[in-house]
Design an enzyme around this catalytic site. Structure first.
Site, PDB file in Angstrom:
ATOM      1  N   TYR A  88      -1.932  11.779   4.449  1.00 25.49           N
ATOM      2  CA  TYR A  88      -1.905  10.319   4.323  1.00 25.49           C
ATOM      3  C   TYR A  88      -2.754   9.681   5.414  1.00 25.49           C
ATOM      4  O   TYR A  88      -3.584   8.794   5.140  1.00 25.49           O
ATOM      5  CB  TYR A  88      -0.448   9.850   4.433  1.00 25.49           C
ATOM      6  CG  TYR A  88      -0.245   8.357   4.473  1.00 25.49           C
ATOM      7  CD1 TYR A  88      -0.583   7.546   3.390  1.00 25.49           C
ATOM      8  CD2 TYR A  88       0.328   7.751   5.600  1.00 25.49           C
ATOM      9  CE1 TYR A  88      -0.360   6.169   3.424  1.00 25.49           C
ATOM     10  CE2 TYR A  88       0.558   6.387   5.636  1.00 25.49           C
ATOM     11  CZ  TYR A  88       0.211   5.598   4.551  1.00 25.49           C
ATOM     12  OH  TYR A  88       0.434   4.234   4.588  1.00 25.49           O
ATOM     13  N   GLY A 132      -0.880  -1.134  -7.400  1.00 25.94           N
ATOM     14  CA  GLY A 132       0.351  -0.638  -6.760  1.00 25.94           C
ATOM     15  C   GLY A 132       1.371  -1.739  -6.570  1.00 25.94           C
ATOM     16  O   GLY A 132       2.157  -1.729  -5.617  1.00 25.94           O
ATOM     17  N   GLN A 191       6.943  -1.259  -2.549  1.00 26.93           N
ATOM     18  CA  GLN A 191       7.727  -2.034  -1.572  1.00 26.93           C
ATOM     19  C   GLN A 191       7.028  -3.337  -1.192  1.00 26.93           C
ATOM     20  O   GLN A 191       7.625  -4.410  -1.208  1.00 26.93           O
ATOM     21  CB  GLN A 191       7.963  -1.182  -0.308  1.00 26.93           C
ATOM     22  CG  GLN A 191       8.867  -1.873   0.698  1.00 26.93           C
ATOM     23  CD  GLN A 191       8.876  -1.202   2.067  1.00 26.93           C
ATOM     24  OE1 GLN A 191       8.078  -0.304   2.352  1.00 26.93           O
ATOM     25  NE2 GLN A 191       9.782  -1.637   2.920  1.00 26.93           N
ATOM     26  N   ILE A 215       7.195  -0.921   7.403  1.00 28.10           N
ATOM     27  CA  ILE A 215       7.639  -2.219   6.872  1.00 28.10           C
ATOM     28  C   ILE A 215       9.114  -2.139   6.459  1.00 28.10           C
ATOM     29  O   ILE A 215       9.524  -1.209   5.745  1.00 28.10           O
ATOM     30  CB  ILE A 215       6.764  -2.647   5.662  1.00 28.10           C
ATOM     31  CG1 ILE A 215       5.271  -2.686   6.068  1.00 28.10           C
ATOM     32  CG2 ILE A 215       7.223  -3.994   5.114  1.00 28.10           C
ATOM     33  CD1 ILE A 215       4.922  -3.632   7.206  1.00 28.10           C
ATOM     34  N   ASP A 218       0.223  -1.470 -11.991  1.00 27.27           N
ATOM     35  CA  ASP A 218       0.760  -0.255 -11.365  1.00 27.27           C
ATOM     36  C   ASP A 218       0.637   0.871 -12.377  1.00 27.27           C
ATOM     37  O   ASP A 218       0.458   0.621 -13.577  1.00 27.27           O
ATOM     38  CB  ASP A 218       2.226  -0.464 -10.959  1.00 27.27           C
ATOM     39  CG  ASP A 218       2.662   0.477  -9.836  1.00 27.27           C
ATOM     40  OD1 ASP A 218       2.935   0.000  -8.726  1.00 27.27           O
ATOM     41  OD2 ASP A 218       2.714   1.702 -10.071  1.00 27.27           O
ATOM     42  N   ASP A 238      -4.032   2.834 -13.625  1.00 25.40           N
ATOM     43  CA  ASP A 238      -4.110   3.991 -12.723  1.00 25.40           C
ATOM     44  C   ASP A 238      -5.424   3.870 -11.960  1.00 25.40           C
ATOM     45  O   ASP A 238      -6.505   3.933 -12.559  1.00 25.40           O
ATOM     46  CB  ASP A 238      -4.077   5.267 -13.582  1.00 25.40           C
ATOM     47  CG  ASP A 238      -4.150   6.527 -12.739  1.00 25.40           C
ATOM     48  OD1 ASP A 238      -4.530   6.449 -11.550  1.00 25.40           O
ATOM     49  OD2 ASP A 238      -3.839   7.604 -13.287  1.00 25.40           O
ATOM     50  N   LYS A 272      -6.201   7.403   5.147  1.00 23.59           N
ATOM     51  CA  LYS A 272      -6.232   6.012   5.628  1.00 23.59           C
ATOM     52  C   LYS A 272      -7.410   5.792   6.582  1.00 23.59           C
ATOM     53  O   LYS A 272      -8.023   4.722   6.583  1.00 23.59           O
ATOM     54  CB  LYS A 272      -4.899   5.642   6.283  1.00 23.59           C
ATOM     55  CG  LYS A 272      -3.793   5.410   5.273  1.00 23.59           C
ATOM     56  CD  LYS A 272      -4.046   4.121   4.478  1.00 23.59           C
ATOM     57  CE  LYS A 272      -3.174   3.965   3.279  1.00 23.59           C
ATOM     58  NZ  LYS A 272      -3.487   2.781   2.478  1.00 23.59           N
TER      59      LYS A 272
HETATM   60  P1  NAD Z   1       4.874   2.081  -2.198  1.00 23.20           P
HETATM   61  O1  NAD Z   1       4.900   3.559  -2.188  1.00 23.20           O
HETATM   62  O2  NAD Z   1       6.159   1.353  -2.129  1.00 23.20           O
HETATM   63  O3  NAD Z   1       4.088   1.552  -3.470  1.00 23.20           O
HETATM   64  C1  NAD Z   1       2.882   2.123  -3.887  1.00 23.20           C
HETATM   65  C2  NAD Z   1       2.700   1.837  -5.346  1.00 23.20           C
HETATM   66  O4  NAD Z   1       1.506   2.477  -5.771  1.00 23.20           O
HETATM   67  C3  NAD Z   1       3.843   2.375  -6.229  1.00 23.20           C
HETATM   68  O5  NAD Z   1       4.390   1.324  -6.987  1.00 23.20           O
HETATM   69  C4  NAD Z   1       3.173   3.429  -7.089  1.00 23.20           C
HETATM   70  O6  NAD Z   1       3.698   3.482  -8.406  1.00 23.20           O
HETATM   71  C5  NAD Z   1       1.737   2.957  -7.086  1.00 23.20           C
HETATM   72  N1  NAD Z   1       0.776   4.019  -7.405  1.00 23.20           N
HETATM   73  C6  NAD Z   1       0.835   5.327  -7.071  1.00 23.20           C
HETATM   74  N2  NAD Z   1      -0.207   5.979  -7.612  1.00 23.20           N
HETATM   75  C7  NAD Z   1      -0.933   5.064  -8.295  1.00 23.20           C
HETATM   76  C8  NAD Z   1      -2.106   5.126  -9.069  1.00 23.20           C
HETATM   77  N3  NAD Z   1      -2.748   6.284  -9.277  1.00 23.20           N
HETATM   78  N4  NAD Z   1      -2.575   3.978  -9.609  1.00 23.20           N
HETATM   79  C9  NAD Z   1      -1.915   2.811  -9.437  1.00 23.20           C
HETATM   80  N5  NAD Z   1      -0.789   2.693  -8.726  1.00 23.20           N
HETATM   81  C10 NAD Z   1      -0.302   3.819  -8.161  1.00 23.20           C
HETATM   82  O7  NAD Z   1       3.897   1.622  -1.023  1.00 23.20           O
HETATM   83  P2  NAD Z   1       3.930   0.281  -0.177  1.00 23.20           P
HETATM   84  O8  NAD Z   1       4.865   0.494   0.937  1.00 23.20           O
HETATM   85  O9  NAD Z   1       4.109  -0.885  -1.044  1.00 23.20           O
HETATM   86  O10 NAD Z   1       2.456   0.319   0.448  1.00 23.20           O
HETATM   87  C11 NAD Z   1       1.405  -0.502  -0.010  1.00 23.20           C
HETATM   88  C12 NAD Z   1       0.194  -0.248   0.875  1.00 23.20           C
HETATM   89  O11 NAD Z   1       0.542  -0.533   2.230  1.00 23.20           O
HETATM   90  C13 NAD Z   1      -0.293   1.198   0.866  1.00 23.20           C
HETATM   91  O12 NAD Z   1      -1.686   1.219   0.980  1.00 23.20           O
HETATM   92  C14 NAD Z   1       0.319   1.783   2.119  1.00 23.20           C
HETATM   93  O13 NAD Z   1      -0.445   2.853   2.620  1.00 23.20           O
HETATM   94  C15 NAD Z   1       0.281   0.598   3.041  1.00 23.20           C
HETATM   95  N6  NAD Z   1       1.255   0.703   4.123  1.00 23.20           N
HETATM   96  C16 NAD Z   1       2.600   0.580   3.858  1.00 23.20           C
HETATM   97  C17 NAD Z   1       3.502   0.687   4.908  1.00 23.20           C
HETATM   98  C18 NAD Z   1       4.985   0.559   4.696  1.00 23.20           C
HETATM   99  O14 NAD Z   1       5.754   0.774   5.639  1.00 23.20           O
HETATM  100  N7  NAD Z   1       5.449   0.184   3.503  1.00 23.20           N
HETATM  101  C19 NAD Z   1       3.042   0.922   6.204  1.00 23.20           C
HETATM  102  C20 NAD Z   1       1.684   1.088   6.419  1.00 23.20           C
HETATM  103  C21 NAD Z   1       0.800   0.956   5.366  1.00 23.20           C
HETATM  104  N1  SER Z   2       5.508   3.356   6.520  1.00 25.44           N
HETATM  105  C1  SER Z   2       4.418   4.237   6.288  1.00 25.44           C
HETATM  106  C2  SER Z   2       4.899   5.646   6.199  1.00 25.44           C
HETATM  107  O1  SER Z   2       5.891   5.930   6.825  1.00 25.44           O
HETATM  108  C3  SER Z   2       3.395   4.108   7.358  1.00 25.44           C
HETATM  109  O2  SER Z   2       2.170   3.943   6.781  1.00 25.44           O
HETATM  110  O3  SER Z   2       4.261   6.432   5.575  1.00 25.44           O
END
Ligand code: NAD
Ligand code: SER
Length: 324
Positions: free
Chosen positions: A146, A12, A16, A176, A38, A56, A150
């Site tokens: 979701y 992934g 972000q 984030i 990704d 994937d 988690k």
């Molecule tokens: P994001 O949605 O920006 O990125 C997720 C990435 O996963 C994307 O680039 C997408 O193309 C890829 N993806 C989707 N399906 C896939 C698959 N089958 N195989 C491979 N890649 C795949 O998410 P993020 O914000 O970067 O989050 C990263 C991690 O942090 C996640 O586990 C998320 O739950 C966790 N998280 C994020 C936040 C936040 O605010 N950004 C908050 C809490 C937890």
């Molecule tokens: N930033 C994330 C969301 O809103 C929290 O895991 O889904």
């Protein structure tokens, strides 16, 4: 002889957090020792920054082949479907978040990986959880697909630690905030979008009510937390995959007021949609004492310093014609 470099794979990586975590990992471990993967191809600019492979995570044989062929030691497993997107497509959220995480952990066990990072989220909490100063050990009854994936991810990671002696680590990220790659479909995304709209147009339509208060964190602290946890002494950790993590909490109207200190004319309209119910089910503030005690967690940014830095970065993008 110099020590053998650690080979890292990030799933992934185009998201972000992944975009910026890959850069931070490459600075520490060397460009060619960190493979970004990704399910979608990244921008040409990201491609040019270092090794990339399409992967994937729902295809276990492909995960195993990538780990094997690149002689990977450590995986940062970021691939996921976030809260808002997960409510629109719960089947996909289950497939990626549950089966994808199981695949990564199974491959890690089979291949004897040194360490795996599996992040969790404040989405593991639900309406029955105390909303203020949410404790480390508390009720985990989320109401989103979701969130429930988690919770399962945390329990699965802990299971691999206990049952198989695999070193799996993770923390419950708050929302984030960052300016490099836009968020991928979460409930906290408004706290990024407001900066871009404020700089571009001086107005923003927020999908949450003004008084909605959520835990948030600026990207530099997110990266620091991730790297610090992954470098912590395993022997000091009593928890593994479920560390509460706090930095700042604010409501949508408090964020708008802080931005108005820099852009006084900002106009914000509040038009709550389906994401309001998700936000209402999450905590307002988090107790992260376990992370502080077990691996020395300490954030650097608060609302004022994060806002000033975000506006500087987004305004700079505008000047250079790089706004999305
Ligand atoms: P994001 O949605 O920006 O990125 C997720 C990435 O996963 C994307 O680039 C997408 O193309 C890829 N993806 C989707 N399906 C896939 C698959 N089958 N195989 C491979 N890649 C795949 O998410 P993020 O914000 O970067 O989050 C990263 C991690 O942090 C996640 O586990 C998320 O739950 C966790 N998280 C994020 C936040 C936040 O605010 N950004 C908050 C809490 C937890
Ligand atoms: N930033 C994330 C969301 O809103 C929290 O895991 O889904």
């Amino acid at each position: 002889m110099p020590p053998k470099p650690i080979k890292i794979l990030v799933t992934g990586a185009g998201g972000q957090i992944g975009t910026e975590l890959v850069r931070a990992l490459r600075q520490r471990h060397g460009r060619d020792n960190v493979t970004a993967t990704d399910v979608v191809e990244p921008s040409p600019q990201a491609m040019a920054e270092g090794p990339f492979a399409l992967l994937d995570v729902t295809r276990r044989a492909d995960v195993a082949a990538a780990v094997e062929s690149r002689r990977i030691d450590v995986v940062y497993h970021l691939a996921a479907i976030l809260s808002a997107r997960g409510e629109k497509n719960p089947g996909l959220a289950w497939e990626v978040n549950i089966n994808g995480t199981f695949n990564v952990l199974e491959v890690a066990r089979e291949k004897g990986l040194a360490r795996v990072f599996c992040p969790s989220s404040i989405a593991v909490f639900g309406p029955e959880t105390p909303k203020e100063n949410t404790p480390q050990e508390t009720v985990l009854r989320p109401k989103t697909m979701y969130g429930l994936t988690k919770v399962a991810g945390e329990l699965l990671g802990d299971y691999y630690v206990q049952k198989h002696g695999l070193d799996v680590r993770g923390c419950r990220y708050p929302g984030i905030i960052s300016h490099e790659t836009l968020p991928g479909g979460g409930t906290t995304d408004y706290a990024v979008a407001i900066f871009f709209e404020a700089v571009k147009n001086g107005r923003y339509a927020c999908f949450l009510r003004p008084e909605t208060r959520l835990p948030m964190m600026y990207m530099p602290d997110c990266l620091k937390a991730t790297l610090d946890l992954m470098e912590a002494d395993f022997g000091r950790l009593k928890h593994h995959c479920d560390f509460n993590l706090a930095s700042m909490s604010f409501s949508a109207e408090e964020l708008a007021a802080e931005i108005r200190k820099h852009i006084p004319g900002l106009v914000v309209a509040y038009r709550p949609d389906f994401r309001q119910a998700i936000a209402d089910s999450w905590p307002r503030t988090i107790d992260d004492a376990a992370a502080r005690e077990e691996w020395g967690w300490k954030p650097a940014f608060d609302l004022a310093s994060m806002t000033a830095d975000m506006l500087r970065a987004v305004s700079d993008k505008k000047t250079r014609g790089l706004l999305p």
